[in-house]
Motif scaffolding. Structure first.
Motif: not given
Lengths: 268, 289, 360
Positions: B33-36, B46-48, B53-55, B247-249
């Motif tokens: 989840y953390s990369v999507q 896919w967001v890599g 970065r956001e967190v 994803g952020k979570k």
């Protein structure tokens, strides 16, 4: 070591500090809601058992207590069943990767429940286990199995290895030696491990809450729902809260001499 | 020495299987989840490392982390000395021993949510004993963040100091009498006895106490959740719970988990350092000769 | 200068309960002269460690007084008594170095730094730990740790007495012998009063000039090793000291001789007895001869221990042991002969002085 004559004051004050909030909870459970919200009384003015009657009379309260005790017991059984042979392996043998495995187990004891709540939900949902006792019991194994392995390994290492060898020489097979000779020897360790599994499963809230909806509502979830509702029934809440202290108080008594050793993961 | 036996893996296998299901599969899900980016229609993209970065650039995250560290620091600074002080003064024989042990262990066995609830009731300025007592001093944990902090810390001290005290007590009673006798012969003061006999012997249990308390306070969620119900102070775990984007979570979870992992490693290293002590001593001897 | 006096010491562990009290010490009157090297000798549980702890003040006696140079110190705590003590198992301060361990007792008493250095150097030299002085005490082996404990006992120069409680138990046999000799040497040189508790007679006899034999909470005899051997004051002393121990046989007095069955063993003079005590004859194996005449006996076993032979015999239903020189012949039809100077008479287990006065 000689202690000062007044040494007892320190633990006495501390215990007083521990007991005051508990007293307040228990006292509230014997008060009427009118008394709780309108008057400030140290002792219940009119002692009432209505709150307890409501808890015991309500099917929903009875079922949440049963639910919690159910998954806690299941978890204790599963944790011990898998931890016993593993702890034996760690205490008696060296094998490929043993140290890494031990460390990895420890990290799971330290895993923050908040991280696992969501993926647990998805995992158990997929397997159709969501909202079952076994799901909560299995999920709690995440931190209880490593703990049980650590505690049992600590106790087992205190049993001399010659006992194993003698038993094999006497013609015992491994299962017969393990159940008939070894387990009685570490009975106190098994008791302590069971106590800690029970305890951590009993006190846990986040995962149990995430894995249940209707069928397996744990007691804490219900407490939460009611305590944050408007027009809270404080008396009933206090009564139910007081009742949650009882299982803990009972099990403490049985392991009182081993509590500290257990917290030190069997390594004092 | 323990014999080498690779068949021991069979004994460990059930644990491995169980913990793998409970830990590895969920963890992989989180990594995934953390990369999507998960769209509202359930589509993945896919967001890599974007979420990471956001967190890491989010002020809220750093604030929460900072608050966590301050909270852990404060409760360690209170609980460790207090626990040792209590253990030093606990009775060593007679009826006082089981009484103390049982009463002191009681808070440890209260469901964490109930601990929060007890303090919520106890601290309320309308119906709580403490709240009413402190009301006149302007105390109100629901309105004042500092009072909320104060309540949380007091609650944690109430909940967990017994753990430190019980560990320290177990360490103290394991010291043979001969040490105290020798100290008397040597004319050691009370302080010297504490400094040179009791404290060194407590080293191991205090290490366990400090690290357990650090971990658990760093992961604290349930009790503040019960007391404050989402208000201030916000910890990492509550921040995590409140984050909505999957994803952020997930990225936050991974970062959080890595911090814990790093500290666990320190814990393990410290714990096993004592086991390896003779080897390092032998080395020193070889070097000295 | 210090002289220790124990008067009318009794001790019971635990609270005074109902029924017969279990005395750890029953009644002890004992003086330790200044500069003496004493050994407290007795089997496990005879009360020797209790007595030592009463002297140092770790245990407060139930009854009786302890005096140092005539000053009553019974109610003074250990740290005010100026006594050093070394325990059976090593007690070291883990976190300190060997050197700091040795400095500790002096620092606690505010001794000047230069003096501490001089004294600690001496002690390190004496116990042979020079190479380890800067090492953490934690990593030492058991006998190195015990040497540190010994050193801490020796480091104070001004003590009234140094007490040793079986200090060499954990030390290797070879090192043990060296250390004991060094202690003895040190005692002679420094003239310090030392009291050494042990259950090993060789250790006691080689260390001490005055041996205090204890049994079941009582002092049975105080004397030089020679006294203990030649005139055991109690049958237990005869049995406990010497190897093999003294033979003890039931007997009757008949003039200046003791009667065993129909046979007689001559005494050096006629004993006078009060009342009707239980009488026993005691004779060390060294004074039993195998001869052609005397009391008939059968040989049960012969043990060759190098320069001597131990001959176990049975005589009139009693076991009697004789100690023979290597080449002494064993007659074909053996009889036992007791040399008169080795024959002792015991009344209720206590030795009767044969000058004519009954024993106390």
């Amino acid at each position: 070591m000689k202690q000062s004559r007044f040494a007892w004051i320190v633990p006495a004050l501390y215990i007083l500090f521990l007991m005051t909030p508990i007293y307040w909870l228990v006292a509230m459970s014997f008060k009427t809601n009118v008394e709780i919200t309108t008057r400030f009384t140290l002792l219940p003015e009119a002692l009432t058992l209505d709150n307890y009657a409501k808890v015991f009379g309500d099917e929903r309260w009875r079922s949440v207590f049963a639910n919690s005790l159910m998954y806690v017991s299941l978890n204790t059984l599963i944790s011990l069943a898998v931890a016993l042979p593993a702890a034996y392996a760690f205490s008696r043998y060296k094998f490929f990767g043993d140290k890494h495995l031990f460390f990895w187990l420890l990290t799971n004891r330290m895993a923050p429940a908040a991280v696992f709540a969501l993926p647990f939900f998805q995992l158990y949902y997929k397997f159709g286990l969501f909202d079952t006792h076994i799901a909560v019991a299995l999920a709690h194994c995440l931190f209880n199995v490593p703990l049980a392995v650590w505690i049992l390994e600590g106790f087992m290492s205190g049993v001399p290895r010659e006992i194993d060898e003698t038993a094999y020489v006497d013609g015992h097979s491994f299962p017969s030696f393990f159940t008939r000779i070894f387990m009685p020897l570490i009975a106190s360790g098994i008791g302590v491990a069971a106590f800690f599994c029970f305890m951590f499963s009993w006190v846990e809230y986040l995962i149990a809450d995430a894995l249940s909806r209707n069928a397996v509502v744990p007691i804490t979830t219900r407490l939460q729902a009611l305590s944050q509702a408007s027009g809270t029934d404080w008396g009933v809440l206090a009564a139910a809260g007081s009742l949650t202290l009882i299982p803990g108080a009972i099990v403490i008594w049985f392991v009182r001499n081993y509590i500290a050793k257990g917290f030190a993961l069997g390594r004092v | 020495m323990k014999p080498v036996n690779h068949k021991a893996w069979f004994l460990v296998a059930p644990v491995l299987l169980l913990v793998a299901i409970s830990a590895i599969i969920p963890l992989m899900t989180v990594v995934n989840y953390s990369v999507q980016y998960v769209g509202s229609t359930g589509r993945f993209a896919w967001v890599g490392d974007e979420w990471y970065r956001e967190v890491l650039h989010s002020e809220k995250f750093w604030n929460a982390l900072w608050r966590n560290l301050v909270f852990s620091g404060v409760i360690l600074a209170i609980q460790i000395p207090l626990g040792v002080l209590i253990a030093l003064n606990m009775p060593r024989k007679g009826w006082g021993v089981p009484t103390c042990l049982v009463l002191m262990a009681l808070p440890l066995l209260i469901p964490w949510y109930v601990v929060g609830m007890i303090w919520q009731m106890f601290g309320r300025v309308d119906i709580g004993l403490m709240g009413v007592m402190l009301r006149d001093f302007g105390y109100n944990y629901e309105g004042d963040p500092m009072d909320a902090w104060f309540t949380l810390i007091l609650m944690d001290v109430w909940h967990w100091t017994s753990l430190v005290a019980l560990l320290a007590y177990a360490g103290l009673v394991s010291i043979p009498d001969a040490y105290y006798q020798a100290a008397r012969i040597d004319g050691a003061s009370k302080w010297a006895v504490f400094r040179f006999i009791q404290l060194p012997r407590l080293g191991r249990v205090l290490t366990i106490a400090i690290l357990l308390r650090f971990m658990d306070s760093f992961m604290i969620f349930t009790e503040p959740f019960a007391v404050i119900a989402g208000g201030d102070p916000v910890f990492l775990s509550t921040e995590l719970k409140q984050t909505v984007e999957l994803g952020k979570k997930a990225a936050m979870s991974i970062i959080y988990f890595l911090i814990i992992l790093a500290v666990s490693w320190v814990f393990y290293a410290v714990m096993t350092r004592n086991d390896g002590e003779p080897t390092s001593a032998d080395k020193a001897r070889g070097g000295g000769a | 200068m210090a002289r220790l006096d124990l008067s009318n010491i009794r001790h019971i562990y635990g609270p005074p309960g109902e029924g017969e009290p279990q005395y750890a010490l029953r009644h002890v009157n004992q003086a330790f002269e200044h500069g003496g090297a004493y050994a407290l000798l007795g089997p496990s549980g005879c009360g020797k460690t209790t007595l030592l702890n009463i002297i140092s003040g770790l245990v407060h006696p139930s009854e009786g007084r302890v005096r140092i140079d005539g000053v009553d110190v019974t109610d003074k705590p250990t740290e005010k008594r100026n006594i050093a003590q070394v325990f059976q198992f090593p007690v070291i301060y883990d976190t300190m170095t060997v050197r700091e361990n040795l400095e500790f007792p002096l620092r606690n008493r505010g001794v000047a730094a230069a003096q501490i250095k001089r004294r600690v150097d001496e002690v390190i030299e004496m116990i042979g730990l020079g190479a380890l002085a800067r090492r953490r005490a934690r990593g030492l082996s058991a006998d190195e740790k015990q040497k540190v404990s010994l050193g801490r006992g020796l480091v104070r120069e001004d003590v009234s007495a140094i007490l040793f409680d079986e200090p060499l138990t954990v030390i290797d046999p070879e090192v043990k012998w060296t250390l004991r000799t060094q202690l003895r040497e040190l005692q002679r040189r420094s003239g310090m009063t030392m009291i050494y508790v042990t259950h090993d007679q060789t250790e006691a006899l080689t260390f001490a000039s005055g041996v205090v034999v204890m049994h079941e909470g009582q002092v049975l005899q105080v004397g030089s090793p020679k006294d203990l051997f030649e005139k055991p004051a109690h049958t237990f002393v005869g049995y406990f000291i010497g190897s093999p121990g003294m033979n003890v046989l039931p007997t009757k007095v008949d003039g200046a001789a003791l009667r065993i069955g129909e046979y007689f063993a001559p005494l050096t003079s006629e004993p006078r007895l009060r009342g009707n005590p239980k009488l026993e004859l005691g004779i060390r194996p060294e004074f039993v001869r195998l001869a052609a005449e005397g009391i008939p006996a059968t040989i049960e076993r012969i043990e060759d221990i190098g320069r001597h032979r131990i001959v176990r015999t049975r005589m009139l239903g009693h076991s009697v042991t004789a100690l023979l020189q290597e080449h002494e012949p064993i007659p074909a039809d053996p009889h036992l002969y007791f040399e008169p100077e080795g024959v002792h008479l015991y009344a209720d287990s206590w030795r009767v002085e044969l000058s004519g006065k009954p024993a106390p």
